[in-house]
Motif scaffolding. Structure first.
Motif, PDB file in Angstrom:
ATOM      1  N   LEU A  71      -0.409  18.405 -64.031  1.00  0.00           N
ATOM      2  CA  LEU A  71       0.172  18.383 -65.401  1.00  0.00           C
ATOM      3  C   LEU A  71       1.325  19.373 -65.491  1.00  0.00           C
ATOM      4  CD1 LEU A  71       0.626  17.092 -68.083  1.00  0.00           C
ATOM      5  CD2 LEU A  71      -1.357  18.216 -68.772  1.00  0.00           C
ATOM      6  N   PRO A  72       1.012  20.806 -65.235  1.00  0.00           N
ATOM      7  CA  PRO A  72       2.059  21.931 -65.424  1.00  0.00           C
ATOM      8  C   PRO A  72       3.168  21.801 -64.330  1.00  0.00           C
ATOM      9  CG  PRO A  72      -0.385  22.733 -65.067  1.00  0.00           C
ATOM     10  CD  PRO A  72      -0.347  21.212 -64.857  1.00  0.00           C
ATOM     11  N   ILE A  73       2.981  21.350 -63.303  1.00  0.00           N
ATOM     12  CA  ILE A  73       4.165  21.004 -62.523  1.00  0.00           C
ATOM     13  C   ILE A  73       5.138  19.679 -62.830  1.00  0.00           C
ATOM     14  CG2 ILE A  73       4.836  20.197 -60.221  1.00  0.00           C
ATOM     15  CD1 ILE A  73       2.494  21.229 -59.164  1.00  0.00           C
ATOM     16  N   MET A  74       4.256  18.809 -63.668  1.00  0.00           N
ATOM     17  CA  MET A  74       5.381  17.756 -63.992  1.00  0.00           C
ATOM     18  C   MET A  74       5.833  18.119 -65.522  1.00  0.00           C
ATOM     19  SD  MET A  74       2.460  14.775 -63.244  1.00  0.00           S
ATOM     20  CE  MET A  74       3.446  13.354 -63.596  1.00  0.00           C
ATOM     21  N   LYS A  79      10.889  19.673 -68.117  1.00  0.00           N
ATOM     22  CA  LYS A  79      11.710  20.883 -68.973  1.00  0.00           C
ATOM     23  C   LYS A  79      12.773  20.796 -68.082  1.00  0.00           C
ATOM     24  CE  LYS A  79      11.611  25.600 -69.791  1.00  0.00           C
ATOM     25  NZ  LYS A  79      10.418  26.763 -69.867  1.00  0.00           N
ATOM     26  N   LYS A  80      13.079  21.121 -66.917  1.00  0.00           N
ATOM     27  CA  LYS A  80      14.316  21.049 -66.100  1.00  0.00           C
ATOM     28  C   LYS A  80      15.046  20.055 -66.339  1.00  0.00           C
ATOM     29  CE  LYS A  80      12.411  24.238 -62.577  1.00  0.00           C
ATOM     30  NZ  LYS A  80      12.145  24.236 -61.070  1.00  0.00           N
ATOM     31  N   THR A  81      14.645  18.898 -66.451  1.00  0.00           N
ATOM     32  CA  THR A  81      15.341  17.568 -66.285  1.00  0.00           C
ATOM     33  C   THR A  81      16.014  17.605 -67.771  1.00  0.00           C
ATOM     34  OG1 THR A  81      14.028  16.246 -64.952  1.00  0.00           O
ATOM     35  CG2 THR A  81      15.484  15.163 -66.202  1.00  0.00           C
ATOM     36  N   ILE A 233      -2.447   7.968 -69.766  1.00  0.00           N
ATOM     37  CA  ILE A 233      -2.433   8.871 -70.774  1.00  0.00           C
ATOM     38  C   ILE A 233      -1.967  10.349 -70.581  1.00  0.00           C
ATOM     39  CG2 ILE A 233      -4.462  10.243 -71.866  1.00  0.00           C
ATOM     40  CD1 ILE A 233      -5.994   7.803 -71.509  1.00  0.00           C
ATOM     41  N   PHE A 234      -1.860  10.545 -69.330  1.00  0.00           N
ATOM     42  CA  PHE A 234      -1.425  12.075 -68.959  1.00  0.00           C
ATOM     43  C   PHE A 234       0.227  12.066 -68.804  1.00  0.00           C
ATOM     44  CE2 PHE A 234      -5.654  12.902 -67.515  1.00  0.00           C
ATOM     45  CZ  PHE A 234      -5.665  14.492 -67.728  1.00  0.00           C
ATOM     46  N   VAL A 235       0.624  10.766 -68.589  1.00  0.00           N
ATOM     47  CA  VAL A 235       2.243  10.634 -68.484  1.00  0.00           C
ATOM     48  C   VAL A 235       2.619  10.618 -70.112  1.00  0.00           C
ATOM     49  CG1 VAL A 235       3.928   8.849 -68.491  1.00  0.00           C
ATOM     50  CG2 VAL A 235       2.429   9.341 -66.563  1.00  0.00           C
TER      51      VAL A 235
END
Length: 320
Positions: A71-74, A79-81, A233-235
């Motif tokens: 999750l932190p990576i995604m 954020k970058k996108t 749910i995580f998405v």
């Protein structure tokens, strides 16, 4: 740091290629190297949980753990996108000028110069043409999600497993409906901050994906339905976090992002390169693009009368 990330991306991508070119079924490399360890963990969780719903809970717990780790990576990727999209929105008036120049070009050379200015506009203003997408992040996720998917698909004891009365080896309509609702929610959150002009281009695809995923779970096992429910749910959580960050990210871009080179400057630079007789515009190198006044002076021509040429050159220097 950038060089290290580049090498890491290359290594991970090569490893992914090695995995996915070795077959995708139970006899493939990805199943042997990724899915089998995940399947073993799945069985250990099922044993620890116990009971008739063990396999179902194991799928939920393992999927949640993997999603939570990533999750932190995604979120960082989102954020970058988002920052890249906000920069593109701020740069859009300049890009429209370049597009107008491409359409109004009278010759192939002018069209080439305008097209080069279009690419240079992003490069000179430090905006990624890929929209901030991190290939390293994508390369890390692909084998993990694929391995988890295969492990659940071929999990031991799945044929007889149930989850609160739902047979996990056969499709479950309720799971498909939940998947559809969850991914529609994610699509809604994603579209909240997309400009109207862009919504017309990407909106249809964003609303189509939940239907595709729900349709897939409708003809797949209930175990995969559980996998997509937890993943969805995580998405949604990722999209909601990005939504909460959007106002601050927008303010950050408005305060910090400065247009270093405008469309007019790049188009003028391209025109100057053409006038100087260059083969094509070369942006970003001032030492090359700068045309010195002395370069435009007529050069002495040396013919079969060298003495005359030298005198002419001497006279030219004295006049200067």
């Amino acid at each position: 740091m950038k060089l290290l990330k580049r090498y890491a991306t290359i290594l991970v991508v090569l490893f992914d290629i090695y995995l996915f070119t070795g077959g995708y079924g139970v006899h493939g490399r990805i199943y042997a190297l990724v899915s089998k360890p995940i399947a073993e963990i799945l069985l250990q969780i099922a044993k620890a949980v116990g009971g008739v719903n063990a396999i179902g809970w194991a799928i939920i717990i393992l999927t949640a753990i993997i999603r939570l780790i990533l999750l932190p990576i995604m979120v960082n990727q989102s954020k970058k996108t988002t920052v890249s999209q906000l920069k593109m929105q701020k740069l859009r008036p300049e890009f429209e000028k370049v597009q107008a120049a491409v359409k109004s070009a009278q010759t192939p050379a002018e069209q080439q110069a305008a097209s080069m200015a279009s690419m240079a506009l992003y490069r000179e203003n430090n905006i990624s043409l890929t929209g901030g997408v991190s290939w390293l992040t994508m390369a890390i996720q692909m084998p993990i999600f694929s391995g988890l998917y295969l492990a659940i698909m071929h999990a031991n004891g799945l044929k007889s497993a149930t989850f609160f009365g739902f047979q996990l080896s056969s499709p479950q309509v309720l799971f498909s409906v939940l998947v559809l609702v969850i991914y529609l929610w994610q699509a809604y959150l994603t579209q909240l901050h997309v400009p109207e002009a862009q919504k017309k281009q990407t909106g249809a695809l964003m609303w189509m994906m939940p239907l595709v995923i729900a349709g897939f779970t409708f003809v797949s096992s209930g175990a995969l339905g559980l996998y997509f429910i937890v993943g969805g749910i995580f998405v949604v959580l990722q999209a909601f976090i990005t939504h909460l960050m959007h106002a601050n990210l927008k303010k950050q871009v408005e305060d910090d992002f400065v247009i270093l080179k405008t469309a007019d400057e790049l188009l003028q630079q391209g025109a100057a390169n053409q006038t100087a007789g260059q083969a094509g515009p070369s942006f970003g190198n001032e030492a090359v693009n700068r045309v010195r006044p002395e370069d435009l002076r007529p050069r002495d021509v040396t013919d079969d009368k060298p003495e005359q040429g030298r005198n002419a050159g001497k006279q030219h220097r004295e006049n200067d």
